[in-house]
Design a protein around this motif. Structure first.
Motif, PDB file in Angstrom:
ATOM      1  N   ALA A  94      52.020   8.782  -0.727  1.00 41.01           N
ATOM      2  CA  ALA A  94      50.968   9.536  -1.415  1.00 41.01           C
ATOM      3  C   ALA A  94      51.655  10.555  -2.319  1.00 41.01           C
ATOM      4  O   ALA A  94      52.094  10.233  -3.414  1.00 41.01           O
ATOM      5  CB  ALA A  94      50.053  10.203  -0.400  1.00 41.01           C
ATOM      6  N   GLY A  95      51.837  11.791  -1.832  1.00 40.88           N
ATOM      7  CA  GLY A  95      52.544  12.775  -2.632  1.00 40.88           C
ATOM      8  C   GLY A  95      54.019  12.461  -2.766  1.00 40.88           C
ATOM      9  O   GLY A  95      54.658  12.795  -3.769  1.00 40.88           O
ATOM     10  N   GLY A  96      54.595  11.828  -1.749  1.00 44.16           N
ATOM     11  CA  GLY A  96      55.989  11.407  -1.809  1.00 44.16           C
ATOM     12  C   GLY A  96      56.993  12.527  -1.627  1.00 44.16           C
ATOM     13  O   GLY A  96      58.193  12.345  -1.860  1.00 44.16           O
ATOM     14  N   THR A  97      56.534  13.712  -1.195  1.00 44.16           N
ATOM     15  CA  THR A  97      57.437  14.866  -1.126  1.00 44.16           C
ATOM     16  C   THR A  97      58.486  14.750  -0.026  1.00 44.16           C
ATOM     17  O   THR A  97      59.488  15.457  -0.057  1.00 44.16           O
ATOM     18  CB  THR A  97      56.641  16.170  -0.924  1.00 44.16           C
ATOM     19  N   ARG A 103      53.267  22.093  -2.744  1.00 44.32           N
ATOM     20  CA  ARG A 103      51.940  22.131  -2.107  1.00 44.32           C
ATOM     21  C   ARG A 103      50.885  21.441  -2.965  1.00 44.32           C
ATOM     22  O   ARG A 103      49.899  20.924  -2.440  1.00 44.32           O
ATOM     23  CB  ARG A 103      51.539  23.586  -1.825  1.00 44.32           C
ATOM     24  N   ASN A 104      51.075  21.434  -4.289  1.00 42.97           N
ATOM     25  CA  ASN A 104      50.144  20.739  -5.174  1.00 42.97           C
ATOM     26  C   ASN A 104      50.244  19.227  -5.044  1.00 42.97           C
ATOM     27  O   ASN A 104      49.323  18.506  -5.426  1.00 42.97           O
ATOM     28  CB  ASN A 104      50.395  21.137  -6.626  1.00 42.97           C
ATOM     29  N   MET A 105      51.367  18.734  -4.527  1.00 43.80           N
ATOM     30  CA  MET A 105      51.582  17.292  -4.367  1.00 43.80           C
ATOM     31  C   MET A 105      51.394  16.827  -2.934  1.00 43.80           C
ATOM     32  O   MET A 105      50.844  15.755  -2.685  1.00 43.80           O
ATOM     33  CB  MET A 105      52.997  16.929  -4.825  1.00 43.80           C
ATOM     34  N   ALA A 106      51.870  17.611  -1.981  1.00 42.81           N
ATOM     35  CA  ALA A 106      51.883  17.194  -0.574  1.00 42.81           C
ATOM     36  C   ALA A 106      50.465  17.014  -0.040  1.00 42.81           C
ATOM     37  O   ALA A 106      49.552  17.770  -0.378  1.00 42.81           O
ATOM     38  CB  ALA A 106      52.640  18.224   0.262  1.00 42.81           C
ATOM     39  N   LEU A 123      49.816  26.872   5.642  1.00 45.04           N
ATOM     40  CA  LEU A 123      50.035  26.042   4.464  1.00 45.04           C
ATOM     41  C   LEU A 123      50.689  26.831   3.335  1.00 45.04           C
ATOM     42  O   LEU A 123      51.612  26.347   2.673  1.00 45.04           O
ATOM     43  CB  LEU A 123      48.701  25.454   3.986  1.00 45.04           C
ATOM     44  N   LEU A 124      50.226  28.050   3.116  1.00 41.36           N
ATOM     45  CA  LEU A 124      50.746  28.854   2.013  1.00 41.36           C
ATOM     46  C   LEU A 124      52.144  29.392   2.281  1.00 41.36           C
ATOM     47  O   LEU A 124      52.827  29.846   1.360  1.00 41.36           O
ATOM     48  CB  LEU A 124      49.791  30.011   1.707  1.00 41.36           C
ATOM     49  N   SER A 125      52.597  29.323   3.531  1.00 40.83           N
ATOM     50  CA  SER A 125      53.958  29.769   3.845  1.00 40.83           C
ATOM     51  C   SER A 125      54.972  28.636   3.695  1.00 40.83           C
ATOM     52  O   SER A 125      56.178  28.859   3.811  1.00 40.83           O
ATOM     53  CB  SER A 125      54.015  30.320   5.271  1.00 40.83           C
ATOM     54  N   GLY A 126      54.490  27.439   3.449  1.00 43.81           N
ATOM     55  CA  GLY A 126      55.371  26.281   3.396  1.00 43.81           C
ATOM     56  C   GLY A 126      55.791  25.913   1.986  1.00 43.81           C
ATOM     57  O   GLY A 126      55.025  26.056   1.024  1.00 43.81           O
ATOM     58  N   MET A 128      44.172  12.547   2.242  1.00 46.78           N
ATOM     59  CA  MET A 128      44.691  12.714   0.892  1.00 46.78           C
ATOM     60  C   MET A 128      44.428  14.097   0.319  1.00 46.78           C
ATOM     61  O   MET A 128      44.763  14.358  -0.833  1.00 46.78           O
ATOM     62  CB  MET A 128      44.089  11.650  -0.029  1.00 46.78           C
ATOM     63  N   VAL A 129      43.835  14.992   1.080  1.00 46.25           N
ATOM     64  CA  VAL A 129      43.613  16.359   0.598  1.00 46.25           C
ATOM     65  C   VAL A 129      44.963  17.043   0.406  1.00 46.25           C
ATOM     66  O   VAL A 129      45.807  17.051   1.299  1.00 46.25           O
ATOM     67  CB  VAL A 129      42.748  17.162   1.591  1.00 46.25           C
ATOM     68  N   ARG A 130      45.175  17.591  -0.763  1.00 45.78           N
ATOM     69  CA  ARG A 130      46.433  18.262  -1.070  1.00 45.78           C
ATOM     70  C   ARG A 130      46.545  19.587  -0.310  1.00 45.78           C
ATOM     71  O   ARG A 130      45.548  20.256  -0.065  1.00 45.78           O
ATOM     72  CB  ARG A 130      46.540  18.530  -2.572  1.00 45.78           C
ATOM     73  N   ASN A 131      47.755  19.946   0.040  1.00 42.06           N
ATOM     74  CA  ASN A 131      47.974  21.171   0.813  1.00 42.06           C
ATOM     75  C   ASN A 131      47.420  22.396   0.108  1.00 42.06           C
ATOM     76  O   ASN A 131      46.836  23.285   0.735  1.00 42.06           O
ATOM     77  CB  ASN A 131      49.464  21.369   1.075  1.00 42.06           C
ATOM     78  N   SER A 132      47.594  22.482  -1.198  1.00 42.53           N
ATOM     79  CA  SER A 132      47.105  23.644  -1.936  1.00 42.53           C
ATOM     80  C   SER A 132      45.579  23.702  -1.911  1.00 42.53           C
ATOM     81  O   SER A 132      44.988  24.782  -1.755  1.00 42.53           O
ATOM     82  CB  SER A 132      47.611  23.613  -3.377  1.00 42.53           C
ATOM     83  N   ASP A 133      44.928  22.557  -2.069  1.00 44.47           N
ATOM     84  CA  ASP A 133      43.461  22.529  -2.033  1.00 44.47           C
ATOM     85  C   ASP A 133      42.945  22.915  -0.656  1.00 44.47           C
ATOM     86  O   ASP A 133      41.947  23.651  -0.535  1.00 44.47           O
ATOM     87  CB  ASP A 133      42.945  21.144  -2.409  1.00 44.47           C
TER      88      ASP A 133
END
Length: 321
Positions: free
Chosen positions: A24-27, A99-102, A90-93, A67-72
């Motif tokens: 998905a995000g591929g991070t 976070r926009n991709m993961a 989430l915001l500490s990671g 599939m919800v992105r971490n930032s969202d």
């Protein structure tokens, strides 16, 4: 990079029936492919699947698509209001870009950052090559785990999100060859024992579709992460706490830790020590001591025992302030 086949299934059923690796995000996966640690023959792109929604169920639970992105997810209004520990984690990671991709599903499957695992030329790693040994035990192990270890592996689980979800008692929804099923997050991750390469309860072809969070209204929550630098760094110790207080006493407590365990580490010992006690420093200190009572550090990471205790105490103080 090695050769592989690329697929884009148009339905959850077709994706779940695949024998390839989902991307998905591929991070994480792309990094490991570049390093030669992961060499999947087939990549199945799941980004087009309808799994990017967050919805409140009639039960009051929150259903989060894989599939919800971490930032969202971190900025979702329901998460901010009812599950702040998750938003904080989430915001500490990582970084804003990652976070926009993961994705939520990908974060659940994040693999260790142990340097011996990530470098095929660095020596034995039972996660990467079962039976080859654990070079970290006699090597550099400052960042390694002190809880849930075995003689075969001391690698730390890297996720911040999963620590918060452990404290929130998340339920993971899965679809695969055997149909649909759910697994409590406490049962999802495996201890290394003598099979460190088996990290979770997924079977071949299984696809994580959603994560369900039970209602958490009326609770006080906090996530604290201690690390070497302020951003883009993994935890030396972290703590996620969820408590409910009535009349100055703790009636409900959930405590999870990161940076110290081979999986996101929930401490039932700390929870038992807190339940029914007054919400004060003495109770918090007793809970922290219970949480680390069975720690097995190595010379370079002995400091994590005291650091993790202080992290748990501070997280509890922050949540109950």
């Amino acid at each position: 990079m090695h050769n592989f086949t690329y697929e884009q299934p148009q339905s959850i059923e077709k994706a779940a029936g695949s024998s390839g690796r989902f991307i998905a995000g591929g991070t994480t996966l792309v990094d490991l492919m570049k390093l030669g640690v992961e060499t999947p023959p087939v990549l199945v792109d799941v980004t087009a699947l309808p799994l990017a929604q967050v919805e409140t169920l009639p039960t009051g639970a929150l259903l989060i698509g894989a599939m919800v992105r971490n930032s969202d997810l971190a900025h979702h209004p329901v998460v901010l209001e009812q599950y702040p520990v998750l938003s904080q984690a989430l915001l500490s990671g990582a970084s804003p870009q990652l976070r926009n991709m993961a994705t939520t599903g990908g974060n659940l499957l994040q693999r260790t950052r142990c340097p011996y695992f990530r470098d095929p030329t660095s020596g034995g790693c039972n996660k990467r090559n079962p039976g080859s040994g654990c070079a970290a035990i006699d090597g550099h192990h400052r960042m390694m785990a002190i809880l849930g270890t075995s003689e075969h592996c001391i690698a730390t689980h890297p996720s911040d999100m999963c620590v918060a979800m452990m404290a929130l008692e998340a339920v993971i929804h899965i679809e695969g060859a055997k149909g649909k099923r759910t697994i409590a997050i406490g049962d999802f991750y495996k201890l290394p024992s003598d099979t460190p390469h088996i990290e979770n309860a997924l079977e071949s072809g299984d696809l994580i579709t959603h994560v369900e969070l039970p209602p958490a209204s009326g609770t006080k929550q906090a996530y604290l992460k201690l690390r070497d630098r302020a951003s883009y760094e993994f935890a030396l110790a972290s703590a996620a706490v969820v408590v409910r207080i009535d009349g100055g006493h703790i009636r409900f407590a959930r405590v999870a830790m990161g940076g110290v365990g081979t999986r996101p580490w929930r401490s039932h010992e700390a929870e038992a020590m807190l339940t029914g006690k007054a919400a004060n420093s003495a109770a918090f200190t007793s809970a922290a001591q219970a949480a680390l009572a069975h720690a097995k550090p190595h010379p370079e990471n002995e400091f994590k025992v005291e650091l993790a205790k202080r992290c748990v105490v501070r997280a509890l103080k922050t949540a109950t302030a």
